[in-house]
Design a protein around this motif. Structure first.
Motif, mmCIF file in Angstrom:
data_model
loop_
_atom_site.group_PDB
_atom_site.id
_atom_site.type_symbol
_atom_site.label_atom_id
_atom_site.label_comp_id
_atom_site.label_asym_id
_atom_site.label_seq_id
_atom_site.Cartn_x
_atom_site.Cartn_y
_atom_site.Cartn_z
ATOM 1 N N VAL A 4 -69.979 27.394 -16.897
ATOM 2 C CA VAL A 4 -70.287 28.382 -17.920
ATOM 3 C C VAL A 4 -70.052 27.753 -19.287
ATOM 4 N N TYR A 5 -70.924 28.108 -20.228
ATOM 5 C CA TYR A 5 -70.809 27.565 -21.580
ATOM 6 C C TYR A 5 -71.333 28.632 -22.531
ATOM 7 N N ASN A 6 -70.409 29.428 -23.058
ATOM 8 C CA ASN A 6 -70.800 30.460 -24.018
ATOM 9 C C ASN A 6 -69.640 30.692 -24.983
ATOM 10 N N PHE A 38 -66.377 31.525 -22.673
ATOM 11 C CA PHE A 38 -65.891 30.593 -21.658
ATOM 12 C C PHE A 38 -66.650 29.272 -21.738
ATOM 13 N N ASN A 81 -66.298 25.974 -19.041
ATOM 14 C CA ASN A 81 -65.538 25.345 -17.964
ATOM 15 C C ASN A 81 -66.450 24.478 -17.110
ATOM 16 N N THR A 117 -66.054 34.301 -12.672
ATOM 17 C CA THR A 117 -66.198 34.497 -14.112
ATOM 18 C C THR A 117 -66.552 33.190 -14.794
ATOM 19 N N ALA A 118 -65.804 32.127 -14.465
ATOM 20 C CA ALA A 118 -66.025 30.856 -15.164
ATOM 21 C C ALA A 118 -65.600 29.655 -14.340
ATOM 22 N N ASN A 119 -65.506 29.831 -13.030
ATOM 23 C CA ASN A 119 -65.028 28.749 -12.175
ATOM 24 C C ASN A 119 -66.069 28.409 -11.119
ATOM 25 N N GLU A 146 -60.717 30.848 -8.946
ATOM 26 C CA GLU A 146 -60.396 31.817 -9.998
ATOM 27 C C GLU A 146 -58.899 31.842 -10.314
#
Length: 364
Positions: free
Chosen positions: A166-168, A171, A173, A194-196, A218
């Motif tokens: 994820v890149y926002n 987040f 990661n 979520t981001a993992n 997570e």
């Protein structure tokens, strides 16, 4: 009258010891329970070391005042021998063979210097360069998109890859791999997060293809303020009502996170089962201690390298008040592990790297 009081005290202590042993068994084997079905009971493995310590205190009590009752805590230790070995293995050191693969799994805390150091990337990179591993699995490899970071890794490792989950604005990661073996292909393991995430890398090694799975499951998503309040709770700096509310909040966070990790671990296990034809190495930050549903689920049919060859607690998460071994290296029976350690020589991340040597049995 005094004799009756003594007998009552002895019986009360014996009853308390038996109740403690029941809790030890529940905690020690709680990794068999799904956090989705048994949210609270499945997370009791966190307190297993505390229960072992209390049982040890009972043993000392009985040896001092009523040695014939010492069999009670000893029986308790026997009942949870396997969980004790999982949490606190004591293995003899064996020198790895010269042709063994050296594996490092390291959550680098976004190269952020453990919140207290600057230029931590150079320190981490220099550590990895000097260790001369064959395969490095990085979690929170969020800076690997920078040209500087990539070029530095290329100076030591022939093959490098970063997978961004994820890149926002909220987040960012990723996980990365750095190795001397060609990367044939990679696949993301599908699950909700979520981001993992988890990534399977197929590496070409001397004519064989090995499968390396890098995981970042997570987390509990505790904020800096949450962690500060938790430490205040441990230090007794809260009134009773606040402490109870804070305890409920932490339990809620822990159980929710464990329930989120459960299907993630099941997805990784399913992927492993579908690729059993390959020699498999599983690394990463599971965000779960040794006695947990996630570690046990992913580890089914695999060898936990620290349990098989390590010593002690191996605390890989090094933040005060949160000391746990949540980073793991597992392998299929194609490999024989040697001398798995949690290296605490450097503290430039909130995790310590896990290092292990694996002998590929086909070379025998």
């Amino acid at each position: 009258m005094i004799k009756q009081v003594k007998q009552f005290t002895v019986n009360l202590a014996a009853g308390g010891n038996v109740a403690l042993i029941a809790l030890m068994c529940l905690s020690g084997y709680s990794d068999r329970l799904s956090p989705e079905q048994f949210p609270l009971l499945s997370c009791t493995g966190i307190v297993f070391p505390i229960l072992i310590f209390v049982n040890l205190a009972f043993l000392l009590f009985w040896l001092t005042f009523k040695w014939r009752r010492a069999w009670i805590p000893l029986a308790g230790f026997a009942l949870v021998f396997l969980p004790i070995r999982t949490y606190f293995p004591l293995n003899m050191s064996k020198t790895p063979p010269e042709d063994a693969l050296k594996i490092v799994s390291y959550n680098v805390c976004t190269y952020g210097g453990n919140y207290k150091y600057e230029n931590a990337f150079d320190t981490i990179y220099n550590y990895l360069r000097d260790e001369q591993p064959d395969i490095v699995c990085i979690q929170e490899d969020v800076d690997a998109w920078r040209e500087y970071v990539l070029q530095k890794y290329k100076q030591t490792f022939a093959y490098n890859d970063t997978t961004v989950f994820v890149y926002n604005a909220q987040f960012f990661n990723a996980v990365g791999i750095h190795t001397r073996f060609p990367i044939v292909k990679k696949e993301k393991i599908t699950y909700e997060s979520t981001a993992n995430g988890s990534v399977a890398y197929f590496l070409k090694m001397d004519g064989d293809t090995i499968l390396v799975i890098n995981n970042h499951l997570e987390g509990t998503h505790l904020s800096a303020n949450d962690r500060s309040r938790y430490k205040d709770l441990l230090r007794g700096r809260m009134d009773n009502d606040t402490a109870r509310a804070e305890s409920r909040f932490l339990v809620h966070k822990i159980t929710d996170a464990a329930a989120t990790r459960a299907p993630q671990a099941e997805a990784v296990h399913a992927y492993i089962e579908a690729h059993r034809q390959y020699p498999i190495i599983v690394c990463g930050d599971f965000n779960d201690p040794p006695i947990s549903y996630s570690r046990r689920t992913i580890g089914q049919g695999l060898t936990d390298c620290f349990v098989a060859t390590g010593k002690g607690l191996g605390l890989s998460y090094n933040q005060k008040g949160f000391f746990f071994r949540i980073d793991h290296i597992l392998c299929s029976d194609h490999f024989e592990p040697y001398q798995c350690i949690v290296d605490d020589k450097i503290d430039f991340s909130d995790h310590n790297p896990v290092v292990c040597w694996l002998k590929f049995k086909k070379n025998d």
